[in-house]
Structure formats: structure tokens, C-alpha cells
Enzyme design. Structure first.
Site, PDB file in Angstrom:
ATOM      1  N   HIS A  71       0.851  -1.201   0.000  1.00 44.14           N
ATOM      2  CA  HIS A  71       0.000   0.000   0.000  1.00 44.14           C
ATOM      3  C   HIS A  71       0.877   1.238   0.000  1.00 44.14           C
ATOM      4  CE1 HIS A  71      -3.208   2.793   1.179  1.00 44.14           C
ATOM      5  NE2 HIS A  71      -4.035   1.837   0.825  1.00 44.14           N
ATOM      6  N   ASP A 128      -7.994  -5.284  -0.064  1.00 46.21           N
ATOM      7  CA  ASP A 128      -8.453  -6.172  -1.142  1.00 46.21           C
ATOM      8  C   ASP A 128      -8.083  -7.634  -0.924  1.00 46.21           C
ATOM      9  OD1 ASP A 128      -7.599  -3.406  -3.097  1.00 46.21           O
ATOM     10  OD2 ASP A 128      -9.636  -4.161  -2.814  1.00 46.21           O
TER      11      ASP A 128
HETATM   12  C1  SDX Z   1      -6.242   0.042  -2.881  1.00 46.04           C
HETATM   13  O1  SDX Z   1      -4.430   4.527  -1.927  1.00 46.04           O
HETATM   14  C2  SDX Z   1      -5.405   3.907  -1.296  1.00 46.04           C
HETATM   15  O2  SDX Z   1      -5.816   4.279  -0.207  1.00 46.04           O
HETATM   16  C3  SDX Z   1      -5.973   2.720  -2.074  1.00 46.04           C
HETATM   17  C4  SDX Z   1      -6.985   1.867  -1.324  1.00 46.04           C
HETATM   18  C5  SDX Z   1      -8.267   2.638  -1.034  1.00 46.04           C
HETATM   19  O3  SDX Z   1      -8.979   2.276  -0.078  1.00 46.04           O
HETATM   20  O4  SDX Z   1      -8.602   3.530  -1.835  1.00 46.04           O
HETATM   21  O5  SDX Z   1      -6.443   1.425  -0.085  1.00 46.04           O
HETATM   22  C6  SDX Z   1      -7.399   0.646  -2.153  1.00 46.04           C
HETATM   23  O6  SDX Z   1      -6.005   0.391  -4.001  1.00 46.04           O
HETATM   24  C7  SDX Z   1      -5.369  -0.951  -2.175  1.00 46.04           C
HETATM   25  C8  SDX Z   1      -4.155  -1.420  -3.041  1.00 46.04           C
HETATM   26  C9  SDX Z   1      -4.677  -2.504  -3.997  1.00 46.04           C
HETATM   27  N1  SDX Z   1      -3.603  -2.888  -4.957  1.00 46.04           N
HETATM   28  C10 SDX Z   1      -2.978  -4.063  -4.870  1.00 46.04           C
HETATM   29  O7  SDX Z   1      -3.180  -4.879  -3.967  1.00 46.04           O
HETATM   30  C11 SDX Z   1      -2.000  -4.338  -5.994  1.00 46.04           C
HETATM   31  C12 SDX Z   1      -0.696  -4.917  -5.435  1.00 46.04           C
HETATM   32  N2  SDX Z   1       0.009  -3.849  -4.665  1.00 46.04           N
HETATM   33  C13 SDX Z   1       0.821  -2.985  -5.400  1.00 46.04           C
HETATM   34  O8  SDX Z   1       0.936  -3.008  -6.743  1.00 46.04           O
HETATM   35  C14 SDX Z   1       1.456  -1.828  -4.651  1.00 46.04           C
HETATM   36  O9  SDX Z   1       1.755  -2.247  -3.381  1.00 46.04           O
HETATM   37  C15 SDX Z   1       0.628  -0.567  -4.609  1.00 46.04           C
HETATM   38  C16 SDX Z   1       0.269  -0.117  -5.984  1.00 46.04           C
HETATM   39  C17 SDX Z   1      -0.611  -0.773  -3.811  1.00 46.04           C
HETATM   40  C18 SDX Z   1       1.463   0.522  -3.940  1.00 46.04           C
HETATM   41  O10 SDX Z   1       2.526   0.740  -4.742  1.00 46.04           O
HETATM   42  P1  SDX Z   1       3.659   1.845  -4.411  1.00 46.04           P
HETATM   43  O11 SDX Z   1       3.340   2.545  -3.134  1.00 46.04           O
HETATM   44  O12 SDX Z   1       3.830   2.669  -5.619  1.00 46.04           O
HETATM   45  O13 SDX Z   1       4.882   0.969  -4.087  1.00 46.04           O
HETATM   46  P2  SDX Z   1       5.840   0.343  -5.145  1.00 46.04           P
HETATM   47  O14 SDX Z   1       5.053  -0.242  -6.289  1.00 46.04           O
HETATM   48  O15 SDX Z   1       6.889   1.347  -5.456  1.00 46.04           O
HETATM   49  O16 SDX Z   1       6.450  -0.880  -4.328  1.00 46.04           O
HETATM   50  C19 SDX Z   1       7.559  -0.686  -3.466  1.00 46.04           C
HETATM   51  C20 SDX Z   1       8.337  -1.981  -3.607  1.00 46.04           C
HETATM   52  C21 SDX Z   1       8.722  -2.303  -5.040  1.00 46.04           C
HETATM   53  O17 SDX Z   1       9.888  -3.113  -4.992  1.00 46.04           O
HETATM   54  P3  SDX Z   1      11.367  -2.398  -5.132  1.00 46.04           P
HETATM   55  O18 SDX Z   1      11.295  -1.460  -6.319  1.00 46.04           O
HETATM   56  O19 SDX Z   1      11.593  -1.678  -3.818  1.00 46.04           O
HETATM   57  O20 SDX Z   1      12.315  -3.559  -5.327  1.00 46.04           O
HETATM   58  O21 SDX Z   1       7.520  -3.097  -3.182  1.00 46.04           O
HETATM   59  C22 SDX Z   1       7.300  -3.967  -4.293  1.00 46.04           C
HETATM   60  C23 SDX Z   1       7.610  -3.178  -5.543  1.00 46.04           C
HETATM   61  O22 SDX Z   1       8.022  -4.045  -6.590  1.00 46.04           O
HETATM   62  N3  SDX Z   1       5.894  -4.362  -4.219  1.00 46.04           N
HETATM   63  C24 SDX Z   1       5.421  -5.602  -4.407  1.00 46.04           C
HETATM   64  C25 SDX Z   1       4.054  -5.512  -4.163  1.00 46.04           C
HETATM   65  N4  SDX Z   1       3.711  -4.258  -3.864  1.00 46.04           N
HETATM   66  C26 SDX Z   1       4.855  -3.541  -3.898  1.00 46.04           C
HETATM   67  N5  SDX Z   1       6.043  -6.757  -4.742  1.00 46.04           N
HETATM   68  C27 SDX Z   1       5.251  -7.856  -4.849  1.00 46.04           C
HETATM   69  N6  SDX Z   1       3.918  -7.857  -4.621  1.00 46.04           N
HETATM   70  C28 SDX Z   1       3.292  -6.705  -4.276  1.00 46.04           C
HETATM   71  N7  SDX Z   1       1.975  -6.705  -4.051  1.00 46.04           N
END
Ligand code: SDX
Length: 432
Positions: free
Chosen positions: A310, A367
Site C-alpha cells: 500500500h 483487497d
Molecule cells: C487500494 O491509496 C489507497 O488508499 C488505495 C486503497 C483505497 O482504499 O482507496 O487502499 C485501495 O487500491 C489498495 C491497493 C490494492 N492494490 C494491490 O493490492 C495491488 C498490489 N500492490 C501494489 O501493486 C502496490 O503495493 C501498490 C500499488 C498498492 C502501492 O505501490 P507503491 O506505493 O507505488 O509501491 P511500489 O510499487 O513502489 O512498491 C515498493 C516496492 C517495489 O519493490 P522495489 O522497487 O523496492 O524492489 O515493493 C514492491 C515493488 O516491486 N511491491 C510488491 C508488491 N507491492 C509492492 N512486490 C510484490 N507484490 C506486491 N503486491
């Protein structure tokens, strides 16, 4: 930092300039550097792709503390509201930042209940669309189309905005259910005014004209809980979209239609559908939970642990904790078991003991468990994100209305750092 230790200004040294940036402190102690004069005084802008370090507004609606895993609607904890409130009351709380009196709640419930029907002509929109179309596309179209039926919808009339807000809160479940009925070739079921908000949704989704249908009270309560938990979440992607579209003076229906489209993305609200599809792929033997988790740690695998991570929560999403417990309660009360829950628990257990996830502070978000409950209620996977939109509707509207009232509000128009070609002369095509 406590309010006492926070300095009144932040010093910025920039070349031979020294700038004092005013410091703002929120009611929960959040600290912001006010950079509104930055470009005028230095010619420089800030750079923050994804805006994770940038406050776009002041708000009194919802507070998140990502480090502590705290979520409060106008000061009330999500845990207490989940236990003691109901979705219609939470709608009022978000819209007014106060809990309603008994009389206010009764009047508001009556208003919402008596706006649930759609204009009969709007029903033709559904039948004009392909059955296999994703219901989020159908809902975005139908909500946008509401402004063709309510043509005096306008951003600058508080009275008009209130009736449009009630219409949206009332009609979104009807639109959602009609999009589902259209996809399965069943007749639309009109709303029933004798049912609660959540029970009415189950009625419109699953009743048919052929037999009596009484919504299961356990399922209605579970759905009401899901809607409360999804009701608002400060400046997430879809809410920021609703505010941005509203900032141009577009009406509420147009703004919320854009929010529905933003929510659809798999990184945002679309994740609840992606989580169940992920769990099903493991259940159906495509790969084991451990194999899946190894892939999820590899950037180029194209596999992500959906429902984890998140932008704000760097701790367990408090909604996920409530939903995890609710999975056991709902399945238990319905006398059901679901192997997908066992798989979800296994994935969580692996993640919470794996350095990749621990170092990146990746925990279950809203989720990760919600789909298990939607599935137990008989809601088809492709409708999960539509149900997220039903829940988020009061949050979108409350944030949009707050924007309309905000004296500091301006049209949203970020800057950029241009990295493209520098000036050059046009060359005739023969000479290129
Ligand atoms: C919602 O914003 C809100 O409040 C949203 C929400 C709401 O109520 O409105 O809470 C609802 O959208 C919840 C999130 C639902 N999405 C997912 O579950 C999809 C999977 N999660 C991600 O794609 C990710 O965690 C995000 C998009 C939610 C957040 O992404 P960020 O903050 O941009 O973080 P990032 O992608 O830069 O990740 C940081 C690191 C990265 O690795 P490095 O570059 O440091 O090596 O963490 C890794 C990412 O690759 N990473 C994951 C991961 N989520 C982040 N690796 C594997 N699996 C994951 N789920």
C-alpha cells in the site's frame, strides 16, 4: 515530532537564496511544508511522481496513519464504526463529518430509499451494451449518463449538489445490479423500499420475478460491513481523480464517473478481483503458493502478490484485519468453508516471514480478504470492483463537496520537468 517541537518554518537554502517555508501541522500532528510560494521565489518546482510526498488539500473527512495502521472517519475509528454503525449512517458521517441524530438518520434514510429507481429510459443504456462488457465500464457509462437526465446538475449550487449526492448514493446499487442482470440475461429487479440498503442490493442482484426472495440477514450484515470499510480512504487514486475532475467545474456525475474508471485499475480497486483470480490459479494447481511467492518477488516475472502492499500503510491495513476476522464469521454463520481462504492465509503466512516483504513493509490491504466474503455472498468475481465503487461512493461525494467548499481550491494543474528536444528548425520531409 510533536506539535510543540515542530518548527514554525523550514529553511531552504537554494544557491545564494535562503527561503523560510511555512510549516503546517494537522490536527493529528501531520507536518507539511507550504511550498505555494516556491516557484515565484526561486523559479524551481518540486518533483514527486505519484505525489506520495505531496499534500493536495486540507481535509476534515478521513485520517490515515500508515505507520500505525490507523483509519478514522471524522475521528471515529474504523473498528468502532464496523462494530456499531451501519453504512447509511457512515454516509451521513462522511458527508457532514458528524454522526446524525436519530431524526436526521431517519430523514436521510427515507431520502436515499426514495431515490433508488432509475429513469426508465436509462435502462435502455444497459441493453445497448454487450453482455460480456466489464461492469465497471457499464457503471462508469451509466453514472456519467445520469447528468443527461439531471441536466441542471452543476458544481456551484449547494442545494443541487445535495440532491445529486442523494441520487448517486441511492442509484449506484441499482446501476450495479442492472449491469449484473444485463450480463446474465435476467430481468432487472426494481428496488424494494421495505429493505435496508444492503438487503436491497442483494434483492436487486439475486431476486427474480419467478419466486419470492428474502435476503439472508447474515449476508446483508456482511455486505453492510464491507461497504463501511470501503467508504472513504482520503486522497487515494480514484478520490483524487474525482476531486481533479470536479476542480474544472464539472458536475458531480461526471466527476464520479471518472472516479469509477480510476478505481477499475488492478493496482487500485481492481485488485480485489485480481486477488481471487490469483487464489483460484493456485487452487487450480497452476503453481503452488510457495512457487507463486517466489515469482512475486521477481520484478520481471509479471507476477505481483495482489492485495498486498500500500502507498500509505506500511503496517497491516486495519480494514484487512477486520475483513480477515469477518471471513471466519461469515463462512461460519453460513456453514461454509472456502479453500481460497486457506490459500490466502498460507500466502500471508509466507509473506509475513519473508524478508522481501518485511523489508518493503508489504502487508495485506483491504483487497486481500474482501473477495472471500463477496464470493460467500454469491457476488461474481467481475462484480467485486463494482461493489468497491458502491462502498466508496459516499467518500467520493464527501471529498468532492469538500473541494467545492474549499476557499483555497484551484483547478488541479501540476507542473512538469521537460526533458524533451531543445529548439530546432523544421526540415522538409525530403531532407529528413
Ligand atoms: C487500494 O491509496 C489507497 O488508499 C488505495 C486503497 C483505497 O482504499 O482507496 O487502499 C485501495 O487500491 C489498495 C491497493 C490494492 N492494490 C494491490 O493490492 C495491488 C498490489 N500492490 C501494489 O501493486 C502496490 O503495493 C501498490 C500499488 C498498492 C502501492 O505501490 P507503491 O506505493 O507505488 O509501491 P511500489 O510499487 O513502489 O512498491 C515498493 C516496492 C517495489 O519493490 P522495489 O522497487 O523496492 O524492489 O515493493 C514492491 C515493488 O516491486 N511491491 C510488491 C508488491 N507491492 C509492492 N512486490 C510484490 N507484490 C506486491 N503486491
Amino acid at each position: 515530532m510533536t506539535n510543540q517541537t515542530v518548527p514554525k518554518t523550514a529553511k531552504l537554502t537554494f544557491g545564494d537564496q535562503e527561503l523560510d517555508l511555512p510549516v503546517m501541522v494537522g490536527s493529528e500532528g501531520e507536518v507539511a511544508l507550504d511550498i505555494r510560494q516556491l516557484r515565484a521565489k526561486t523559479g524551481a518546482i518540486t518533483y514527486d511522481p505519484g505525489l506520495g510526498n505531496t499534500g493536495a488539500c486540507q481535509s476534515k473527512i478521513t485520517f490515515l496513519d500508515g505507520e500505525q495502521g490507523i483509519l478514522r472517519y471524522a475521528g471515529y475509528s474504523i473498528e468502532e464504526l464496523a462494530q456499531k454503525s451501519n453504512f447509511v449512517e457512515v454516509m451521513w458521517l462522511l458527508l457532514h463529518q458528524q454522526l446524525p441524530t436519530a431524526a436526521e438518520l431517519e430523514q436521510f434514510t427515507h431520502e436515499v430509499t426514495h431515490h433508488t429507481m432509475l429513469h426508465e429510459n436509462l435502462k435502455q443504456l444497459f441493453s445497448s451494451l454487450p453482455k460480456a462488457g466489464h461492469p465497471m465500464a457499464v457503471c462508469a457509462a451509466a453514472v456519467g449518463a445520469l447528468s443527461t437526465f439531471y441536466q441542471n446538475a452543476s458544481a456551484n449550487s449547494p442545494q443541487q449538489n445535495w440532491i445529486d449526492a442523494v441520487r448517486l448514493l441511492a442509484k449506484m446499487p441499482t446501476i450495479a445490479a442492472y449491469s449484473y442482470k444485463h450480463s446474465i440475461g435476467q430481468p432487472f429487479m426494481y428496488p424494494r423500499n421495505d429493505l435496508s440498503y444492503a438487503a436491497n442490493i442483494l434483492h436487486m442482484m439475486f431476486a427474480t420475478p419467478c419466486e419470492k426472495y428474502e435476503p439472508n440477514p447474515v449476508m446483508a450484515r456482511a455486505l453492510d460491513l464491507l461497504l463501511i470499510l470501503h467508504a472513504d480512504h482520503e486522497q487515494n487514486c480514484s478520490t483524487s481523480t474525482v476531486r481533479t475532475v470536479g476542480s474544472s467545474g464539472a458536475n458531480l456525475f461526471a466527476s464520479v464517473s471518472a472516479g469509477i474508471s480510476a478505481l477499475w485499475g488492478p493496482l487500485h480497486g481492481g485488485a480485489n478481483q485480481a486477488v481471487i483470480e490469483m487464489l483460484m490459479s493456485i487452487r487450480d494447481g497452476k503453481r503452488s503458493a510457495r512457487e507463486f511467492m517466489e515469482l512475486a518477488k521477481k520484478k520481471d516475472s509479471g507476477v505481483r502478490l495482489m492485495g498486498f502492499g500500500h502507498r500509505v500503510y506500511k503496517n497491516y491495513d486495519p480494514r484487512a484485519l477486520i475483513l480477515k476476522k469477518a471471513c471466519y464469521d461469515v463462512l461460519g454463520q453460513l456453514g461454509r468453508k472456502d479453500p481460497l481462504l486457506d490459500i490466502a492465509l498460507e500466502l500471508e503466512q509466507i509473506a509475513l516471514s519473508d524478508n522481501y516483504f518485511i523489508e518493503r513493509k508489504l502487508y495485506p490491504n483491504v483487497d486481500f480478504y474482501s473477495g472471500i466474503i463477496y464470493k460467500a455472498l454469491g457476488i461474481p468475481v467481475e462484480m467485486f470492483t463494482v461493489f468497491f465503487a458502491i462502498g466508496r461512493m459516499p467518500g467520493w461525494i464527501a471529498q468532492w463537496l469538500e473541494y467545492q467548499r474549499d476557499p483555497e481550491a484551484k483547478i488541479t494543474r501540476p507542473r512538469q520537468i521537460y526533458m524533451g528536444a531543445t529548439p530546432r528548425a523544421y526540415g522538409q520531409v525530403e531532407k529528413r
